[in-house]
Enzyme design. Structure first.
Site, PDB file in Angstrom:
ATOM      1  N   PRO A  30       0.840  -1.198   0.000  1.00 62.37           N
ATOM      2  CA  PRO A  30       0.000   0.000   0.000  1.00 62.37           C
ATOM      3  C   PRO A  30       0.876   1.250   0.000  1.00 62.37           C
ATOM      4  CG  PRO A  30      -0.608  -1.523   1.775  1.00 62.37           C
ATOM      5  CD  PRO A  30       0.726  -1.944   1.258  1.00 62.37           C
TER       6      PRO A  30
ATOM      7  N   ASP B 168      -2.989   4.723  -2.788  1.00 67.74           N
ATOM      8  CA  ASP B 168      -4.199   5.157  -2.081  1.00 67.74           C
ATOM      9  C   ASP B 168      -4.477   6.641  -2.338  1.00 67.74           C
ATOM     10  OD1 ASP B 168      -6.396   5.014  -0.441  1.00 67.74           O
ATOM     11  OD2 ASP B 168      -5.265   5.069   1.441  1.00 67.74           O
TER      12      ASP B 168
ATOM     13  N   ARG C   9      -5.250  -3.145   1.771  1.00 66.13           N
ATOM     14  CA  ARG C   9      -4.634  -4.474   1.722  1.00 66.13           C
ATOM     15  C   ARG C   9      -5.589  -5.512   1.167  1.00 66.13           C
ATOM     16  NH1 ARG C   9      -1.631  -4.086   7.612  1.00 66.13           N
ATOM     17  NH2 ARG C   9       0.384  -3.305   6.869  1.00 66.13           N
TER      18      ARG C   9
ATOM     19  N   ASP D 144       5.276  -2.323   3.769  1.00 61.60           N
ATOM     20  CA  ASP D 144       4.865  -0.918   3.799  1.00 61.60           C
ATOM     21  C   ASP D 144       5.817  -0.088   2.954  1.00 61.60           C
ATOM     22  OD1 ASP D 144       2.681  -1.398   5.357  1.00 61.60           O
ATOM     23  OD2 ASP D 144       3.540  -0.626   7.224  1.00 61.60           O
ATOM     24  N   SER D 145       5.285   0.963   2.345  1.00 60.40           N
ATOM     25  CA  SER D 145       6.042   1.694   1.330  1.00 60.40           C
ATOM     26  C   SER D 145       7.133   2.592   1.897  1.00 60.40           C
ATOM     27  CB  SER D 145       5.083   2.542   0.479  1.00 60.40           C
ATOM     28  OG  SER D 145       4.313   3.406   1.308  1.00 60.40           O
ATOM     29  N   ASP D 146       7.233   2.719   3.215  1.00 59.35           N
ATOM     30  CA  ASP D 146       8.347   3.472   3.790  1.00 59.35           C
ATOM     31  C   ASP D 146       9.398   2.545   4.394  1.00 59.35           C
ATOM     32  OD1 ASP D 146       6.555   2.685   5.720  1.00 59.35           O
ATOM     33  OD2 ASP D 146       6.745   4.492   6.941  1.00 59.35           O
TER      34      ASP D 146
ATOM     35  N   GLU E 258      -5.852  -3.683  12.890  1.00 58.73           N
ATOM     36  CA  GLU E 258      -6.389  -4.512  11.808  1.00 58.73           C
ATOM     37  C   GLU E 258      -5.415  -5.627  11.446  1.00 58.73           C
ATOM     38  OE1 GLU E 258      -3.366  -2.478   9.805  1.00 58.73           O
ATOM     39  OE2 GLU E 258      -4.829  -1.673  11.195  1.00 58.73           O
ATOM     40  N   ASP E 259      -4.112  -5.349  11.586  1.00 61.62           N
ATOM     41  CA  ASP E 259      -3.123  -6.386  11.298  1.00 61.62           C
ATOM     42  C   ASP E 259      -3.083  -7.445  12.392  1.00 61.62           C
ATOM     43  OD1 ASP E 259      -2.138  -4.496  13.039  1.00 61.62           O
ATOM     44  OD2 ASP E 259      -0.131  -4.435  12.186  1.00 61.62           O
TER      45      ASP E 259
END
Length: 398
Positions: free
Chosen positions: A78, A110, A148, A164-166, A259-260
């Site tokens: 994401p 997103d 996700r 994760d994108s970072d 949520e994870d």
């Protein structure tokens, strides 16, 4: 030694022997060797995971079998306004030591309004075979489960993981975890994580133990829960996609926190074969602009408790004779709410919420203040929370 003139791979003698066996099978007309499942068993039986992807590459070229040239692993990433970090993330993923046709990278943008989308497009032009982009027209608004789940609905791999994108990953993450999954027919493979801060370097690393577990046995489940159950992140795990589909495991889309944890705990409680490796592949950026560091409302924090309520039927199914074990997770969710409110200076919010927390624990974990696991924790804040639950007062103020 065998050399692949196209890609320059050099294989030790034992791999040459293995490849010659496959060639013998092909020449003798045993066409079923082209079946991916048969091939996987042969490779697993051979027991060499370091060269797994390269062996599959040469075998795929020799047979020109399309079934062997499909994605084995899907990585869901994401993205939202990460132009400053996305390049490091993408570079680490396209630099994996597997042939590119064995894995796909699915970026879910997103509705970013910075340069993230153009950077992803740039990389897709250079790597069209395994980089795919889904662009959302409307942002999820900070609900990561929705993004996700969109990824899960569009993957094609036999296994799936999340990045994760970072953050960024080590080059052997996919090949090592895939090999562990294949060798053990695992539903889930879990590895370690290292946390770093820009300018400070590594600030923390997990210390996991190597374990191969059959969680259909309660002894194995109890053996691993203290370690895996305390790690709610999905970022360190590789999941068999058919397992997720069969068990209906997806992310909740109605909460901004935990949520994870719901996803990962369902993976633990519903899996049969579960593999843990002590190796660390995932590099997690501890960033002050992450959702975790933002000030959170009571409603957002209460999502931690809603997650535990949703997990409660599974606790009763798998751990009904061990209420102290699942009671600890119910307690810890409440403690997370308490700790977060106090950390952001919302004492009044916590004082008003304490009776509601007590009501939740009385219903789902009666007698929690006498729970042996809770009371053996060597943490002053845990002990203070227990006293607050007993007296329904905070810091001595009713």
């Amino acid at each position: 030694y065998i050399e692949d003139g196209v890609n320059g791979y050099i294989f030790p003698f034992q791999d040459a022997v293995f490849l010659s066996r496959i060639l013998d099978d092909i020449e003798s007309g045993v066409k079923k060797i082209c079946d991916p499942d048969v091939c996987k068993k042969r490779v697993a039986a051979f027991g060499n995971k370091a060269y797994y992807g390269k062996i599959m590459h040469i075998f795929g070229c020799l047979t020109n079998d399309k079934a062997l040239k499909k994605n084995r692993i899907s990585v869901v990433i994401p993205c939202y306004n990460r132009e400053d970090t996305i390049r490091e993330c993408v570079e680490s993923l396209i630099g994996q030591d597997l042939p590119k046709y064995l894995y796909e990278l699915l970026f879910i943008d997103d509705a970013s309004d910075d340069g993230t989308a153009s950077i992803l497009t740039e990389y897709q032009r250079k790597n069209p075979e395994n980089i795919h982009i889904i662009t959302l027209q409307n942002s999820s608004g900070g609900y990561p489960g929705r993004v996700r789940n969109i990824g899960l609905s569009n993957v094609s791999g036999e296994y799936v993981c999340f990045v994760d994108s970072d953050d960024y990953v080590d080059e052997n993450m996919l090949s090592d975890m895939y090999a562990l999954a294949e060798e053990n027919d695992a539903d889930v493979v879990s590895a370690g994580i290292r946390m770093f801060e820009q300018g400070k370097g590594i600030i923390r690393e997990t210390d996991k133990k190597d374990m191969i577990l059959d969680l259909s046995y309660i002894d194995d489940l109890l053996k691993m829960l203290p370690f895996e159950g305390s790690d709610p992140s999905v970022l360190t795990r590789l999941y068999k996609k058919s397992f997720l589909d069969e068990k209906g495991i997806r992310f909740p889309e109605d909460r901004k926190m935990s949520e994870d944890q719901l996803f990962s705990m369902k993976g633990i409680l519903l899996a049969k074969k579960y593999v843990v490796t002590s190796r660390i592949y995932y590099n997690y950026r501890n960033s002050t602009d992450s959702l975790w560091h933002n000030k959170k409302t009571v409603d957002v924090l209460w999502g931690c408790i809603e997650t535990q309520k949703e997990l409660y039927p599974l606790y009763l199914s798998r751990l009904k004779d061990f209420p102290e074990v699942y009671g600890w997770y119910l307690f810890h969710a409440a403690f997370t709410v308490r700790d977060s409110l106090l950390a952001q200076g919302d004492l009044d919010g916590y004082k008003s919420l304490l009776p509601r927390i007590k009501e939740y624990l009385d219903e789902y974990a009666p007698g929690i203040t006498d729970n042996r696991i809770v009371n053996t924790q060597n943490d002053e804040e845990f002990k203070r929370f227990v006293e607050e639950l007993r007296s329904l007062s905070v810091y001595g103020v009713s």
